[in-house]
Design a protein around this motif. Structure first.
Motif, short mmCIF file in Angstrom:
data_model
loop_
_atom_site.label_atom_id
_atom_site.label_comp_id
_atom_site.label_asym_id
_atom_site.label_seq_id
_atom_site.Cartn_x
_atom_site.Cartn_y
_atom_site.Cartn_z
N MET A 85 0.89 -1.17 0.00
CA MET A 85 0.00 0.00 0.00
C MET A 85 0.92 1.20 0.00
O MET A 85 1.33 1.69 1.06
N VAL A 86 1.29 1.67 -1.20
CA VAL A 86 2.40 2.62 -1.35
C VAL A 86 1.92 3.84 -2.12
O VAL A 86 1.13 3.74 -3.07
N GLY A 87 2.40 5.02 -1.70
CA GLY A 87 2.05 6.26 -2.36
C GLY A 87 3.28 7.07 -2.71
O GLY A 87 4.29 7.06 -1.99
N VAL A 88 3.21 7.78 -3.86
CA VAL A 88 4.27 8.70 -4.30
C VAL A 88 3.61 10.06 -4.49
O VAL A 88 2.77 10.23 -5.38
N GLU A 89 3.98 11.02 -3.66
CA GLU A 89 3.37 12.35 -3.77
C GLU A 89 4.18 13.20 -4.74
O GLU A 89 5.39 13.41 -4.55
N LEU A 90 3.51 13.69 -5.79
CA LEU A 90 4.16 14.51 -6.81
C LEU A 90 3.93 15.98 -6.51
O LEU A 90 2.82 16.39 -6.15
N VAL A 91 4.99 16.76 -6.66
CA VAL A 91 4.95 18.16 -6.27
C VAL A 91 5.51 19.04 -7.39
O VAL A 91 6.13 18.55 -8.34
N ASP A 92 5.31 20.33 -7.23
CA ASP A 92 5.85 21.32 -8.16
C ASP A 92 7.31 21.57 -7.77
O ASP A 92 7.59 22.28 -6.79
N ALA A 93 8.23 21.00 -8.52
CA ALA A 93 9.66 21.08 -8.18
C ALA A 93 10.19 22.50 -8.27
O ALA A 93 11.22 22.82 -7.65
N ALA A 94 9.50 23.36 -9.05
CA ALA A 94 9.98 24.74 -9.22
C ALA A 94 9.49 25.67 -8.12
O ALA A 94 9.98 26.80 -8.01
N ALA A 95 8.57 25.21 -7.30
CA ALA A 95 8.00 26.06 -6.25
C ALA A 95 8.91 26.11 -5.03
O ALA A 95 9.74 25.22 -4.80
N VAL A 96 8.75 27.15 -4.25
CA VAL A 96 9.54 27.31 -3.03
C VAL A 96 8.96 26.38 -1.95
O VAL A 96 7.76 26.40 -1.69
N PRO A 97 9.79 25.57 -1.31
CA PRO A 97 9.28 24.68 -0.26
C PRO A 97 8.92 25.45 1.00
O PRO A 97 9.43 26.55 1.24
N ASN A 98 8.07 24.82 1.83
CA ASN A 98 7.74 25.43 3.11
C ASN A 98 8.83 25.12 4.13
O ASN A 98 9.88 24.54 3.79
N ALA A 99 8.60 25.47 5.38
CA ALA A 99 9.63 25.33 6.41
C ALA A 99 10.04 23.88 6.63
O ALA A 99 11.16 23.61 7.07
N LEU A 100 9.14 22.93 6.31
CA LEU A 100 9.46 21.51 6.47
C LEU A 100 10.02 20.89 5.19
O LEU A 100 10.27 19.68 5.15
N GLY A 101 10.16 21.68 4.14
CA GLY A 101 10.70 21.18 2.88
C GLY A 101 9.67 20.66 1.91
O GLY A 101 10.03 20.14 0.85
N ALA A 102 8.38 20.78 2.23
CA ALA A 102 7.32 20.29 1.35
C ALA A 102 6.97 21.35 0.31
O ALA A 102 6.83 22.53 0.63
N ARG A 103 6.81 20.91 -0.92
CA ARG A 103 6.42 21.80 -2.00
C ARG A 103 4.93 21.60 -2.32
O ARG A 103 4.34 20.58 -1.95
N PRO A 104 4.31 22.54 -3.04
CA PRO A 104 2.89 22.41 -3.36
C PRO A 104 2.61 21.18 -4.21
O PRO A 104 3.45 20.74 -5.02
N ALA A 105 1.43 20.61 -4.03
CA ALA A 105 1.00 19.45 -4.82
C ALA A 105 0.93 19.83 -6.30
O ALA A 105 0.71 21.00 -6.65
N HIS A 106 1.10 18.82 -7.16
CA HIS A 106 1.10 19.08 -8.62
C HIS A 106 0.13 18.09 -9.28
O HIS A 106 0.55 17.11 -9.91
N PRO A 107 -1.18 18.34 -9.18
CA PRO A 107 -2.15 17.40 -9.75
C PRO A 107 -2.06 17.26 -11.27
O PRO A 107 -2.33 16.18 -11.80
N GLU A 108 -1.69 18.33 -11.97
CA GLU A 108 -1.58 18.23 -13.43
C GLU A 108 -0.48 17.26 -13.83
O GLU A 108 -0.64 16.46 -14.76
N LEU A 109 0.64 17.33 -13.13
CA LEU A 109 1.73 16.38 -13.40
C LEU A 109 1.28 14.96 -13.08
O LEU A 109 1.57 14.03 -13.84
#
Length: 484
Positions: free
Chosen positions: A406-430
């Motif tokens: 039961m495995v997940g891969v979260e895809l994000v906007d690599a060009a966006a600025v990460p938050n304080a924890l290093g997470a970037r915004p979700a990228h549903p189109e990708l």
């Protein structure tokens, strides 16, 4: 001569572990070879898909993302009406623990159909039902099973969730239920009120009262901005304060309902220490703890049930999906002290699905004999290692997580600025592009999570290491194509 003697019904409780393996292996090998010879597929329309669009409800979901008209399936492979072969890492949204048309399941279904057993049984007992109840209790933790009762529900997991809520409210005399951000418990009206995703609720204009949502420990996007152990500890502190504060505004609840691994919410495993802490709070404040194991149960996460990773026991557990061996069936299993409802308090015409019970017993027999829970743990670690390696190559992979298969891969906007924890915004189109590129290359994966940006792997537990490696390889190709 009695009916049982004439139709050999008692023999149905002797479930085969593996039958007709040569035929099964031959079909799997044929489909595997055709899958290896594939070129990227042209996913054009077919008349069946066009008629589906014209006649089927607008509520249909999977065909919009995965435009397939299926003709044949065996093991981890499915073939569509145009002869294209795919590795199925959706597997009925986790329903098909043994893959498609497993020989043990097919054999026991055929034998049941020939036996003369009434297929529609309401809640009358039969040898098949009796065997099935013993089999279900036999895979639950022994201490829990010793004091358990089983309620057979309608065909879906959502109906079992509804039953669990009614059970807890009747037993406690309370009305409020605590649920969690990101939760998914079904699409019926009551179950929908427990859902974290706002989308399906908006069209209703309002939802039923009496549900209080709580923060779930989501390390990558911690609701407290802390992450890791600190975020999980903050979640427990928040819940304890809510339960103990006389001015929290939340009445003492009838139940807490939780997924030990959130599925549709984005494949988010709860930390074992957090689950232990939640179990402790539920006990201290005398609140029944409901574990929704509809998707995570029966070996999926590397243990027979996901809550076992934390070494806890529920007061109520909700089961469906793999429970019926691919056929519709759901149950609620709960501690006998909660068994306070009156006859008819929860019913359902199709709660006596004998064919599903026979298929379920066969599935449980194979799961236990082949130790598929242990296999899921090993193969899941293998898959996550390969996906993590892809994360080193592709900055658009924000997080790889899961338990077992039961495995997940979260895809994000690599060009966006990460938050304080290093997470970037979700990228549903990708994520949509990656899913399409996977399908073109013969791999079925689904999307879920926040904004539909999490690629979800739920392959059959019988998948081999070679098949899993091929799925990971295709996923890497799809990433490369989608990011080009």
């Amino acid at each position: 001569m009695s009916l049982s003697a004439a139709s050999n019904v008692p023999a149905l409780d002797q479930v085969p572990v593996a039958l007709k393996p040569t035929l099964h292996a031959g079909l799997v090998a044929e489909l595997a070879e055709r899958h290896r010879r594939r070129a990227p597929y042209d996913l054009g329309d077919h008349p069946l898909l066009e008629r589906q669009r014209q006649r089927e409800s607008s509520a249909r979901t999977y065909p919009r993302r995965l435009p397939l008209a299926l003709a044949r399936a065996q093991g981890v492979y499915v073939e569509d009406v145009e002869g294209r072969v795919f590795i199925d890492c959706l597997a009925g949204a986790g329903t098909l623990a043994l893959g498609h048309n497993h020989p043990a399941v097919i054999e026991v279904m055929e034998r049941t159909l020939r036996s003369g057993l009434p297929l529609h049984g309401l809640d009358f007992t039969t040898p098949v039902k009796d065997r099935f109840m013993q089999d279900v209790l036999g895979v639950l933790p022994a201490d829990f099973a010793r004091h358990a009762r089983i309620q057979f529900c309608g065909p879906t997991g959502a109906d079992a969730v509804e039953a669990a809520l009614k059970l807890a409210k009747i037993a406690t005399g309370r009305g409020t239920v605590l649920a969690f951000h990101g939760a998914y418990h079904g699409m019926t009206q009551g179950a929908l009120t427990l859902m974290g995703n706002l989308g399906p609720k908006v069209a209703l204009g309002h939802s039923l009262h009496g549900v209080q949502f709580l923060p779930y420990p989501y390390a990558y996007r911690c609701p407290f901005g802390l992450g890791g152990d600190a975020g999980a500890a903050a979640s427990l502190a928040y819940i304890e304060n809510l339960l103990s504060d006389p001015e929290s505004g939340v009445p003492k609840p009838a139940a807490i309902i939780i997924e030990a691994v959130q599925g549709e919410g984005g494949v988010i495993p709860a930390p074992p220490t957090w689950l232990k802490g939640l179990r402790g709070l539920a006990t201290r404040y005398d609140i029944p703890l409901i574990l929704d194991e509809v998707q995570s149960g029966f070996g999926r996460t590397g243990r027979m049930f996901a809550f076992e990773h934390a070494g806890i026991e529920p007061d109520v557990v909700v089961l469906s999906k793999a429970l019926g061996g691919g056929l519709p069936l759901s149950v609620v299993v709960y501690h006998e002290r909660l068994d306070a409802w009156r006859p008819g308090a929860h019913a359902g015409t199709f709660r006596g699905n004998q064919l599903a019970m026979a298929a379920g017993s066969a599935t449980l027999a194979v799961l236990r004999a082949e130790r598929l829970d242990a296999a899921a743990a090993e193969l899941g670690a293998r898959l996550m290692q390969q996906l993590a390696a892809l994360g080193e190559r592709f900055a658009c992979i924000g997080d790889v997580r899961g338990r077992g298969l039961m495995v997940g891969v979260e895809l994000v906007d690599a060009a966006a600025v990460p938050n304080a924890l290093g997470a970037r915004p979700a990228h549903p189109e990708l994520a949509a592009r990656v899913q399409h590129e996977c399908l073109r290359r013969g791999l079925i994966v689904e999307r879920g999570g926040r904004h539909g940006s999490v690629m979800r792997f739920l392959p059959p537990l019988v998948i081999t290491a070679a098949q899993l490696d091929e799925a990971a390889r295709i996923f890497g190709q799809a990433l490369a194509a989608a990011c080009a």
